[in-house]
Design a protein around this motif. Structure first.
Motif, short mmCIF file in Angstrom:
data_model
loop_
_atom_site.label_atom_id
_atom_site.label_comp_id
_atom_site.label_asym_id
_atom_site.label_seq_id
_atom_site.Cartn_x
_atom_site.Cartn_y
_atom_site.Cartn_z
N LEU A 193 0.85 -1.18 0.00
CA LEU A 193 0.00 0.00 0.00
C LEU A 193 0.89 1.24 0.00
CD1 LEU A 193 -2.62 -0.99 2.70
CD2 LEU A 193 -2.87 -1.12 0.25
N LEU A 194 0.72 2.06 -1.01
CA LEU A 194 1.57 3.25 -1.12
C LEU A 194 0.72 4.50 -1.00
CD1 LEU A 194 3.40 1.94 -4.28
CD2 LEU A 194 4.20 1.73 -1.95
N PHE A 195 1.05 5.32 -0.04
CA PHE A 195 0.30 6.59 0.07
C PHE A 195 1.26 7.76 0.05
CE2 PHE A 195 -2.49 3.57 2.29
CZ PHE A 195 -3.58 3.67 1.47
N HIS A 216 3.59 1.89 2.95
CA HIS A 216 4.64 2.89 2.77
C HIS A 216 3.99 4.26 2.72
CE1 HIS A 216 7.91 4.78 0.07
NE2 HIS A 216 8.35 4.72 1.30
N LEU A 217 4.25 5.10 3.73
CA LEU A 217 3.58 6.39 3.82
C LEU A 217 4.53 7.52 3.48
CD1 LEU A 217 1.53 6.31 7.11
CD2 LEU A 217 0.66 6.49 4.81
N THR A 218 4.21 8.28 2.44
CA THR A 218 5.08 9.40 2.10
C THR A 218 4.37 10.74 2.23
OG1 THR A 218 4.52 8.96 -0.18
CG2 THR A 218 6.69 8.27 0.54
N ARG A 219 3.03 10.71 2.15
CA ARG A 219 2.31 11.99 2.18
C ARG A 219 2.04 12.41 3.63
NH1 ARG A 219 -2.35 9.93 -1.39
NH2 ARG A 219 -3.46 11.80 -0.75
#
Lengths: 110, 311
Positions: A108-110, B7-10
């Motif tokens: 899951l990519l956010f 995977h958290l980038t924001r």
């Protein structure tokens, strides 16, 4: 993940909501499903994805166990099928929720 | 245990409702619900997020490997579950009272497995130094007293990246080292999680015993998994990122994807990196409790999967 190995459990239910006690039970059931990680596909229809049919069977057992504890009346059905079959579902009116789109993804990519 | 990697980038706000994680993203005012029991690994690749105490508590209780990053976007902290195992004290006692025979034997086996995997990596890249490494693997002694690991490593790094000047270093800023450090940090976090979950204390290692290192056991158990990371980085660089010079979000996403790839063979079955880690740590614990280093099983690289994916 193979879309043939990934399993969905879908729970469809009708629970009586006439008396106060019945309503309480209904809310308890809804909350318990949320805690288990089921998402609402539409009213009274919940779904959850499992990585294999073994874990789906275990998920089914968990559901049955907590239903046994509290609910005696009404109508609850569980259906198990593969992600392949789920993705062939046709949506006539409305659209998929973000969660629904995310579910089968392993990353899951956010 | 779950099967998802997040995977958290924001920038986002994270809260817990009904044991589910709700992620609220500021940029598009969107809320996403993720079930905690499905997550296996969580990487905060951003410092602009706010998190509640309840979230941290549930992350630890659900045994989710959680990584936080520093200001240069490199993993710097691991959230390890604490006291999550019922027979913790028994295991801790077994760990501190391990005798030299078990320690030296298991460290020897770990190094043999690592060098063998390194040889396999070189053979996969059709480099002729593979045979030399196989020879090294044969002569590793108890406790690796002859430093075969270091000698093999020197040869291995030189031939794998085909650069006379290449140096494998923790603090280096060239793209190869940065990518390697990143993927090692990810794998290390998974091992740290599995070590804590099985009730072992990461402080008491077999060979590593730097007084500043709280994860000695994790660093010990990590060795057999390093070659698979190296090969993955090497092939990614060859295929997609030969022109890259810093760690972009896309590279990071490709690197974190290693956890769900079926790159390893363990116990005669193909498995994903993350399940192989879990199995290996459990097996290590079993053999530690029985004090028999012979029963340990080691992962091998599943070259077929690499062929299919990169060629």
């Amino acid at each position: 993940m193979s879309s043939f190995r990934v399993m969905w459990l879908m729970i469809m239910f009708d629970l009586p909501t006439k008396s106060k006690k019945d309503k309480k039970r209904y809310h308890w059931f809804h909350k318990e499903l949320e805690k288990e990680g089921y998402m609402m596909l539409q009213y009274s229809v919940y779904g959850k994805i499992f990585a294999s049919s073994d874990s789906a069977k275990y998920g089914k057992k968990r559901i049955k166990d907590f239903i046994d504890r509290n609910i005696k009346h009404g109508n609850i059905r569980i259906l198990m099928f593969t992600d392949k079959q789920f993705s062939s579902m046709e949506i006539i009116i409305g659209e998929e929720s973000i969660e629904e789109k995310n579910e089968p993804k392993q990353l899951l990519l956010f | 245990m779950g099967f998802k990697v997040l995977h958290l980038t924001r920038p986002c706000k994270i809260k817990i409702q009904n044991a589910n994680m709700h992620l609220y993203f500021y940029d598009d005012a969107n809320e996403v619900k993720v079930t905690l029991r499905d997550i296996d690994f969580l990487l905060f690749d951003n410092t602009q997020f706010s998190i509640t105490g309840a979230t941290l508590q549930l992350l630890a209780q659900s045994n989710i490997a959680t990584l936080f990053i520093d200001e240069v976007y490199h993993p710097c902290a691991i959230l390890t579950p604490y006291h999550q195992h019922s027979t913790m004290s028994e295991i801790a006692h077994a760990q501190v009272s391990l005798d030299v025979t078990f320690k030296s034997k298991s460290w020897q086996n770990i190094i043999i497995s690592k060098v063998k995997n390194q040889a396999e990596v070189l053979a996969f890249m059709s480099l002729d130094t593979a045979n030399e490494l196989r020879e090294f693997a044969k002569k590793v002694t108890l406790y690796d007293a002859n430093q075969d690991e270091a000698q093999a490593a020197r040869l291995y790094w030189k031939s794998l990246f085909n650069m006379q000047t290449f140096r494998r270093e923790q603090g280096s800023e060239d793209i190869v080292n940065v990518m390697l450090n990143y993927v090692y940090a990810i794998v290390r976090a998974c091992i740290a999680r599995d070590v804590s979950v099985s009730g072992m204390l990461p402080v008491f290692g077999i060979w590593h015993k730097n007084k500043y290192n709280a994860f000695a056991l994790v660093d010990d158990l990590m060795e057999p998994f390093r070659p698979v990371c190296d090969l993955y980085v090497k092939l990614l660089l060859n295929k997609k990122y030969h022109a890259a010079n810093n760690l972009s979000t896309n590279i990071k996403r490709d690197l974190i994807a290693i956890l769900n790839k079926e790159y390893l063979i363990i116990n005669d079955g193909v498995s994903t990196v993350i399940t192989a880690i879990g199995l290996f740590v459990r097996e290590y614990k079993k053999s530690m409790m029985m004090q028999s280093a012979e029963t340990l099983i080691f992962p091998r690289i599943n070259t077929e999967k690499f062929y299919n994916e990169f060629f």
